[in-house]
Design a protein around this motif. Structure first.
Motif, PDB file in Angstrom:
ATOM      1  N   MET A 142      -4.416   3.223  14.990  1.00  0.00           N
ATOM      2  CA  MET A 142      -4.774   3.048  13.605  1.00  0.00           C
ATOM      3  C   MET A 142      -4.192   4.210  12.795  1.00  0.00           C
ATOM      4  O   MET A 142      -4.279   5.354  13.182  1.00  0.00           O
ATOM      5  N   LYS A 143      -3.596   3.892  11.685  1.00  0.00           N
ATOM      6  CA  LYS A 143      -3.010   4.912  10.814  1.00  0.00           C
ATOM      7  C   LYS A 143      -4.111   5.601  10.011  1.00  0.00           C
ATOM      8  O   LYS A 143      -5.158   5.028   9.765  1.00  0.00           O
ATOM      9  N   TYR A 144      -3.842   6.841   9.604  1.00  0.00           N
ATOM     10  CA  TYR A 144      -4.877   7.621   8.942  1.00  0.00           C
ATOM     11  C   TYR A 144      -5.388   6.958   7.668  1.00  0.00           C
ATOM     12  O   TYR A 144      -6.579   7.019   7.344  1.00  0.00           O
ATOM     13  N   PHE A 145      -4.508   6.279   6.932  1.00  0.00           N
ATOM     14  CA  PHE A 145      -4.957   5.672   5.685  1.00  0.00           C
ATOM     15  C   PHE A 145      -5.873   4.473   5.946  1.00  0.00           C
ATOM     16  O   PHE A 145      -6.769   4.193   5.155  1.00  0.00           O
ATOM     17  N   GLU A 146      -5.680   3.799   7.080  1.00  0.00           N
ATOM     18  CA  GLU A 146      -6.591   2.721   7.459  1.00  0.00           C
ATOM     19  C   GLU A 146      -7.958   3.296   7.841  1.00  0.00           C
ATOM     20  O   GLU A 146      -9.000   2.713   7.542  1.00  0.00           O
ATOM     21  N   ARG A 147      -7.929   4.457   8.466  1.00  0.00           N
ATOM     22  CA  ARG A 147      -9.173   5.119   8.860  1.00  0.00           C
ATOM     23  C   ARG A 147      -9.947   5.583   7.628  1.00  0.00           C
ATOM     24  O   ARG A 147     -11.178   5.538   7.607  1.00  0.00           O
ATOM     25  N   LEU A 148      -9.235   6.018   6.595  1.00  0.00           N
ATOM     26  CA  LEU A 148      -9.913   6.408   5.353  1.00  0.00           C
ATOM     27  C   LEU A 148     -10.708   5.245   4.780  1.00  0.00           C
ATOM     28  O   LEU A 148     -11.860   5.392   4.385  1.00  0.00           O
ATOM     29  N   LYS A 149     -10.086   4.081   4.771  1.00  0.00           N
ATOM     30  CA  LYS A 149     -10.759   2.889   4.247  1.00  0.00           C
ATOM     31  C   LYS A 149     -11.943   2.521   5.126  1.00  0.00           C
ATOM     32  O   LYS A 149     -13.028   2.197   4.624  1.00  0.00           O
ATOM     33  N   GLU A 150     -11.762   2.572   6.438  1.00  0.00           N
ATOM     34  CA  GLU A 150     -12.829   2.232   7.373  1.00  0.00           C
ATOM     35  C   GLU A 150     -14.034   3.159   7.191  1.00  0.00           C
ATOM     36  O   GLU A 150     -15.180   2.703   7.132  1.00  0.00           O
ATOM     37  N   LEU A 151     -13.786   4.449   7.093  1.00  0.00           N
ATOM     38  CA  LEU A 151     -14.874   5.406   6.897  1.00  0.00           C
ATOM     39  C   LEU A 151     -15.607   5.143   5.590  1.00  0.00           C
ATOM     40  O   LEU A 151     -16.846   5.149   5.545  1.00  0.00           O
ATOM     41  N   ARG A 152     -14.853   4.903   4.532  1.00  0.00           N
ATOM     42  CA  ARG A 152     -15.467   4.648   3.213  1.00  0.00           C
ATOM     43  C   ARG A 152     -16.332   3.399   3.257  1.00  0.00           C
ATOM     44  O   ARG A 152     -17.493   3.405   2.810  1.00  0.00           O
ATOM     45  N   GLU A 153     -15.807   2.327   3.825  1.00  0.00           N
ATOM     46  CA  GLU A 153     -16.549   1.075   3.879  1.00  0.00           C
ATOM     47  C   GLU A 153     -17.780   1.189   4.777  1.00  0.00           C
ATOM     48  O   GLU A 153     -18.824   0.611   4.473  1.00  0.00           O
ATOM     49  N   ASP A 154     -17.671   1.925   5.877  1.00  0.00           N
ATOM     50  CA  ASP A 154     -18.819   2.123   6.763  1.00  0.00           C
ATOM     51  C   ASP A 154     -19.951   2.876   6.086  1.00  0.00           C
ATOM     52  O   ASP A 154     -21.107   2.750   6.471  1.00  0.00           O
ATOM     53  N   CYS A 155     -19.617   3.669   5.071  1.00  0.00           N
ATOM     54  CA  CYS A 155     -20.631   4.407   4.306  1.00  0.00           C
ATOM     55  C   CYS A 155     -21.049   3.661   3.044  1.00  0.00           C
ATOM     56  O   CYS A 155     -21.789   4.198   2.218  1.00  0.00           O
ATOM     57  N   ASP A 156     -20.552   2.425   2.893  1.00  0.00           N
ATOM     58  CA  ASP A 156     -20.861   1.599   1.720  1.00  0.00           C
ATOM     59  C   ASP A 156     -20.554   2.315   0.412  1.00  0.00           C
ATOM     60  O   ASP A 156     -21.345   2.295  -0.534  1.00  0.00           O
ATOM     61  N   LYS A 157     -19.393   2.956   0.377  1.00  0.00           N
ATOM     62  CA  LYS A 157     -18.955   3.659  -0.827  1.00  0.00           C
ATOM     63  C   LYS A 157     -17.803   2.906  -1.478  1.00  0.00           C
ATOM     64  O   LYS A 157     -17.020   2.239  -0.803  1.00  0.00           O
ATOM     65  N   LYS A 158     -17.712   3.035  -2.780  1.00  0.00           N
ATOM     66  CA  LYS A 158     -16.593   2.476  -3.531  1.00  0.00           C
ATOM     67  C   LYS A 158     -15.494   3.523  -3.604  1.00  0.00           C
ATOM     68  O   LYS A 158     -15.753   4.729  -3.499  1.00  0.00           O
ATOM     69  N   GLN A 159     -14.280   3.064  -3.837  1.00  0.00           N
ATOM     70  CA  GLN A 159     -13.166   4.000  -4.006  1.00  0.00           C
ATOM     71  C   GLN A 159     -13.452   4.980  -5.131  1.00  0.00           C
ATOM     72  O   GLN A 159     -13.139   6.166  -5.025  1.00  0.00           O
ATOM     73  N   SER A 160     -14.051   4.511  -6.182  1.00  0.00           N
ATOM     74  CA  SER A 160     -14.333   5.385  -7.328  1.00  0.00           C
ATOM     75  C   SER A 160     -15.302   6.502  -6.953  1.00  0.00           C
ATOM     76  O   SER A 160     -15.190   7.622  -7.471  1.00  0.00           O
ATOM     77  N   GLU A 161     -16.232   6.230  -6.043  1.00  0.00           N
ATOM     78  CA  GLU A 161     -17.188   7.261  -5.617  1.00  0.00           C
ATOM     79  C   GLU A 161     -16.484   8.344  -4.797  1.00  0.00           C
ATOM     80  O   GLU A 161     -16.763   9.539  -4.966  1.00  0.00           O
ATOM     81  N   ILE A 162     -15.579   7.928  -3.916  1.00  0.00           N
ATOM     82  CA  ILE A 162     -14.835   8.904  -3.114  1.00  0.00           C
ATOM     83  C   ILE A 162     -13.864   9.669  -4.007  1.00  0.00           C
ATOM     84  O   ILE A 162     -13.707  10.887  -3.862  1.00  0.00           O
ATOM     85  N   ALA A 163     -13.245   8.984  -4.937  1.00  0.00           N
ATOM     86  CA  ALA A 163     -12.338   9.654  -5.874  1.00  0.00           C
ATOM     87  C   ALA A 163     -13.067  10.737  -6.654  1.00  0.00           C
ATOM     88  O   ALA A 163     -12.529  11.829  -6.871  1.00  0.00           O
ATOM     89  N   GLU A 164     -14.304  10.468  -7.043  1.00  0.00           N
ATOM     90  CA  GLU A 164     -15.089  11.464  -7.778  1.00  0.00           C
ATOM     91  C   GLU A 164     -15.342  12.696  -6.905  1.00  0.00           C
ATOM     92  O   GLU A 164     -15.236  13.827  -7.381  1.00  0.00           O
TER      93      GLU A 164
END
Length: 73
Positions: free
Chosen positions: A1-23
């Motif tokens: 798995m590529k690192y950018f796919e892992r970023l998405k997986e981690l975010r989704e597993d924490c039920d976070k939106k992209q905007s929340e992580i961006a903040e």
């Protein structure tokens, strides 16, 4: 798995939106989205922040070594 796919997986597993992580990273949602799509390289500063936020190592996010498993929560 590529690192950018892992970023998405981690975010989704924490039920976070992209905007929340961006903040958390002090950037915009559209800019963060490009990290998850692999269109922009993730700066080390952001990598460190995400490791602390998710409670994982940089090796895990980067997929080093390939045989690392997702940590139990």
């Amino acid at each position: 798995m590529k690192y950018f796919e892992r970023l998405k997986e981690l975010r989704e597993d924490c039920d976070k939106k992209q905007s929340e992580i961006a903040e958390i990273l002090n950037t915009t949602q559209s800019y963060y989205s490009q990290y998850e799509l692999g269109k922009r390289q993730l700066p080390l500063e952001h990598l460190k922040t995400l490791c602390l936020f998710y409670g994982v190592s940089s090796d895990y996010i980067l997929g080093l070594p390939d045989n690392l498993e997702y940590p139990d929560r």
